[in-house]
Design an enzyme around this catalytic site. Structure first.
Site, PDB file in Angstrom:
ATOM      1  N   LYS A  47     -14.536  33.722 -16.549  1.00 23.56           N
ATOM      2  CA  LYS A  47     -13.371  34.602 -16.522  1.00 23.56           C
ATOM      3  C   LYS A  47     -12.532  34.506 -17.790  1.00 23.56           C
ATOM      4  O   LYS A  47     -11.559  35.252 -17.949  1.00 23.56           O
ATOM      5  CB  LYS A  47     -12.525  34.311 -15.286  1.00 23.56           C
ATOM      6  CG  LYS A  47     -13.261  34.565 -13.964  1.00 23.56           C
ATOM      7  CD  LYS A  47     -12.402  34.231 -12.771  1.00 23.56           C
ATOM      8  CE  LYS A  47     -13.156  34.411 -11.459  1.00 23.56           C
ATOM      9  NZ  LYS A  47     -14.212  33.401 -11.271  1.00 23.56           N
ATOM     10  N   GLU A 105     -16.441  40.059 -15.479  1.00 20.64           N
ATOM     11  CA  GLU A 105     -16.841  38.665 -15.663  1.00 20.64           C
ATOM     12  C   GLU A 105     -18.082  38.593 -16.540  1.00 20.64           C
ATOM     13  O   GLU A 105     -18.902  39.513 -16.551  1.00 20.64           O
ATOM     14  CB  GLU A 105     -17.134  37.969 -14.325  1.00 20.64           C
ATOM     15  CG  GLU A 105     -15.912  37.684 -13.480  1.00 20.64           C
ATOM     16  CD  GLU A 105     -16.218  36.787 -12.292  1.00 20.64           C
ATOM     17  OE1 GLU A 105     -17.304  36.150 -12.277  1.00 20.64           O
ATOM     18  OE2 GLU A 105     -15.392  36.725 -11.371  1.00 20.64           O
ATOM     19  N   ARG A 118     -14.901  42.168  -1.721  1.00 17.61           N
ATOM     20  CA  ARG A 118     -15.895  41.430  -2.498  1.00 17.61           C
ATOM     21  C   ARG A 118     -17.293  42.014  -2.305  1.00 17.61           C
ATOM     22  O   ARG A 118     -17.663  42.370  -1.188  1.00 17.61           O
ATOM     23  CB  ARG A 118     -15.888  39.957  -2.098  1.00 17.61           C
ATOM     24  CG  ARG A 118     -14.553  39.274  -2.288  1.00 17.61           C
ATOM     25  CD  ARG A 118     -14.538  37.903  -1.660  1.00 17.61           C
ATOM     26  NE  ARG A 118     -14.767  37.966  -0.222  1.00 17.61           N
ATOM     27  CZ  ARG A 118     -14.967  36.902   0.544  1.00 17.61           C
ATOM     28  NH1 ARG A 118     -14.990  35.698   0.014  1.00 17.61           N
ATOM     29  NH2 ARG A 118     -15.167  37.039   1.845  1.00 17.61           N
ATOM     30  N   ARG A 173     -24.209  45.907  -6.579  1.00 17.37           N
ATOM     31  CA  ARG A 173     -23.855  45.150  -5.383  1.00 17.37           C
ATOM     32  C   ARG A 173     -22.707  45.881  -4.689  1.00 17.37           C
ATOM     33  O   ARG A 173     -21.599  45.962  -5.220  1.00 17.37           O
ATOM     34  CB  ARG A 173     -23.464  43.725  -5.756  1.00 17.37           C
ATOM     35  CG  ARG A 173     -24.591  42.971  -6.460  1.00 17.37           C
ATOM     36  CD  ARG A 173     -24.124  41.663  -7.044  1.00 17.37           C
ATOM     37  NE  ARG A 173     -23.071  41.871  -8.037  1.00 17.37           N
ATOM     38  CZ  ARG A 173     -22.394  40.884  -8.625  1.00 17.37           C
ATOM     39  NH1 ARG A 173     -22.640  39.636  -8.311  1.00 17.37           N
ATOM     40  NH2 ARG A 173     -21.471  41.151  -9.510  1.00 17.37           N
ATOM     41  N   ASP A 188     -20.642  41.300 -15.012  1.00 11.53           N
ATOM     42  CA  ASP A 188     -20.217  42.144 -13.900  1.00 11.53           C
ATOM     43  C   ASP A 188     -19.385  43.302 -14.429  1.00 11.53           C
ATOM     44  O   ASP A 188     -18.417  43.088 -15.183  1.00 11.53           O
ATOM     45  CB  ASP A 188     -19.402  41.336 -12.887  1.00 11.53           C
ATOM     46  CG  ASP A 188     -20.214  40.220 -12.246  1.00 11.53           C
ATOM     47  OD1 ASP A 188     -21.456  40.315 -12.276  1.00 11.53           O
ATOM     48  OD2 ASP A 188     -19.608  39.263 -11.733  1.00 11.53           O
ATOM     49  N   LYS A 209      -7.343  35.853  -7.936  1.00  9.53           N
ATOM     50  CA  LYS A 209      -8.436  34.909  -7.695  1.00  9.53           C
ATOM     51  C   LYS A 209      -8.229  33.653  -8.537  1.00  9.53           C
ATOM     52  O   LYS A 209      -7.562  33.688  -9.575  1.00  9.53           O
ATOM     53  CB  LYS A 209      -9.801  35.547  -8.018  1.00  9.53           C
ATOM     54  CG  LYS A 209      -9.905  36.229  -9.377  1.00  9.53           C
ATOM     55  CD  LYS A 209     -11.209  37.024  -9.475  1.00  9.53           C
ATOM     56  CE  LYS A 209     -11.243  37.847 -10.761  1.00  9.53           C
ATOM     57  NZ  LYS A 209     -12.484  38.660 -10.874  1.00  9.53           N
ATOM     58  N   ASN A 243     -21.003  35.846 -16.651  1.00  8.06           N
ATOM     59  CA  ASN A 243     -21.496  34.676 -15.936  1.00  8.06           C
ATOM     60  C   ASN A 243     -22.519  33.922 -16.785  1.00  8.06           C
ATOM     61  O   ASN A 243     -23.621  34.409 -17.016  1.00  8.06           O
ATOM     62  CB  ASN A 243     -22.130  35.115 -14.613  1.00  8.06           C
ATOM     63  CG  ASN A 243     -21.117  35.765 -13.693  1.00  8.06           C
ATOM     64  OD1 ASN A 243     -20.402  35.094 -12.977  1.00  8.06           O
ATOM     65  ND2 ASN A 243     -21.058  37.092 -13.718  1.00  8.06           N
ATOM     66  N   ARG A 254     -24.200  44.165 -11.549  1.00  9.33           N
ATOM     67  CA  ARG A 254     -24.609  42.943 -12.240  1.00  9.33           C
ATOM     68  C   ARG A 254     -25.680  43.320 -13.264  1.00  9.33           C
ATOM     69  O   ARG A 254     -26.775  43.757 -12.909  1.00  9.33           O
ATOM     70  CB  ARG A 254     -25.147  41.916 -11.238  1.00  9.33           C
ATOM     71  CG  ARG A 254     -25.957  40.755 -11.834  1.00  9.33           C
ATOM     72  CD  ARG A 254     -25.206  39.911 -12.853  1.00  9.33           C
ATOM     73  NE  ARG A 254     -23.978  39.346 -12.336  1.00  9.33           N
ATOM     74  CZ  ARG A 254     -23.904  38.183 -11.708  1.00  9.33           C
ATOM     75  NH1 ARG A 254     -25.007  37.477 -11.496  1.00  9.33           N
ATOM     76  NH2 ARG A 254     -22.739  37.718 -11.302  1.00  9.33           N
TER      77      ARG A 254
END
Length: 312
Positions: free
Chosen positions: A123, A278, A230, A222, A270, A158, A280, A208
C-alpha cells in the site's frame, strides 16, 4: 537447481488456487529440487544464514499437497533460488526475515528482492505512481482522517499493513463511525490507517493483473459477493475472465521499470476502474486462476525469467 521456499506450511495449501503450490509444481516439472522451511526456522548462526526444513515434492491431492522428507538444517548459500512466499502480517518477524535474506542475496537469487519487499510494501509502493491512484491519505491522526472523510464523504478505511481484505471497511457519506473505528484500530496496533475515496466501480470487479519481471501477462476480475465491498476470493469474491484495457496497459508500462530495477519478478497489482489501488509484492496470488482462464503457463513464464537470471 536447488530451490528453497520460505512459506507457510506447504502441505496445507489449496492445490486448486495457491500460487506457491503452482510455482513449486512447475519447478518440479522442470527437474529442480525443492526445499521447504517456515519463516520461524530461518536463522543467523556464526556468519551463516540457515534454515531447518524439509525436502519436498508436491502432488495434486486435496488436503495432502506435498510429500515431505526428514527435517534437516541447511546453509541457504547452497541454494540457487529462495522464494520469499510467506503470507503477511507484515510485522517485525517478517521484516527481520527480509534483513536476514538481504545478507545472501548477492550470491543467491531471492524472489522477490527482500530489500524492496521490506521498503515498499503493497500500500506504500503505489505512492510512486500518484497520478494513477485514487485520492489517498495515510495517518494515525484522527483529525487528518476526519478531514479526508469530510472532503470525499464515501471512503474505504483499512490497516496499512493488512492483507487479504482483513479490516477493510467502507464508510458511506452518512456513516459516523470513523472515530470509533480509529479508536479500535489504534488500541491494538501502532500502524497507521490508509483511507481512500470509495470507487463504486468495485461492484463490477477488482482486477488483479499479474506482471512477470515488469511485463503484464494477463488479469482476472474478482467480483465481490452481493452486499460485500471486498472482492478477495477467500472472502467470497468470484473470479472471472477479463481483458486488459488501454488504461491497464498505461499503468503497467509506468510501473514496469520500477519493478525491474527493484528485482520484483512476480507481482500482482489491483486495479478498480481506472485506478491502481495496491501493488502486491510480498506474496501475490492469482496464477492458477489466470492459467485456467487464458490457457497459458504463467508459472512457466516466471521460471523462464528466474532461470535466465540464475544463468546470467
Amino acid at each position: 537447481m536447488q530451490i528453497a521456499f520460505q512459506m507457510d506450511p506447504i502441505g496445507e495449501v489449496d492445490i486448486a488456487a495457491d500460487s506457491s503450490f503452482r510455482l513449486a509444481e512447475e519447478a518440479q516439472n522442470r527437474g529442480h529440487n525443492l526445499f521447504f522451511y517456515g519463516p520461524d526456522q530461518l536463522a543467523y548462526q556464526d556468519g551463516r544464514i540457515t534454515a531447518r526444513g524439509q525436502d519436498f515434492k508436491v502432488q495434486r491431492v486435496m488436503g495432502n499437497a506435498a510429500k515431505l522428507g526428514e527435517i534437516r538444517e541447511v546453509d541457504l548459500l547452497t541454494f540457487d533460488v529462495i522464494w520469499l512466499r510467506q503470507d503477511p502480517p507484515f510485522d517485525m518477524n517478517y521484516i527481520t526475515s527480509t534483513h536476514l535474506l538481504d545478507r545472501i542475496k548477492e550470491d543467491v537469487l531471492v524472489v522477490n528482492d527482500p530489500f524492496w519487499v521490506r521498503n515498499f510494501p503493497e500500500k506504500l509502493l503505489v505512492l510512486d505512481l500518484e497520478e494513477f491512484i485514487p485520492p489517498t491519505a495515510i495517518s494515525r491522526d484522527l483529525h487528518i482522517l476526519q478531514t479526508f472523510k469530510a472532503r470525499y464523504e464515501d471512503i474505504i478505511v483499512k490497516p496499512l499493513y493488512g492483507n487479504g481484505g482483513a479490516g477493510v471497511l467502507r464508510l458511506s457519506a452518512a456513516d459516523r463511525n470513523l472515530a470509533a473505528i480509529h479508536e479500535m484500530f489504534t488500541t491494538f496496533s501502532r500502524e497507521p490507517l490508509i483511507v481512500q475515496k470509495f470507487l463504486p466501480e468495485v461492484a463490477r470487479g477488482d482486477k488483479r493483473i499479474i506482471l512477470v519481471d515488469g511485463l503484464a501477462v494477463g488479469a482476472i476480475n474478482r467480483v465481490p459477493d452481493a452486499g460485500e465491498t471486498r472482492s478477495n476470493l477467500h472472502v467470497g469474491g468470484r473470479a472471472e475472465k477479463v481483458e486488459l484495457t488501454d488504461r491497464d496497459h498505461e499503468i503497467c508500462e509506468a510501473l514496469s521499470p520500477l519493478l525491474q530495477q527493484r528485482g520484483q519478478i512476480f507481482v500482482g497489482i489491483d486495479v478498480i476502474g481506472d485506478y491502481l489501488t495496491e501493488i502486491n509484492i510480498t506474496s501475490p496470488t492469482g496464477i492458477q486462476e489466470l492459467e485456467r482462464f487464458n490457457h497459458i503457463n504463467v508459472a512457466g513464464m516466471i521460471w523462464d525469467r528466474i532461470e535466465d537470471k540464475v544463468k546470467y
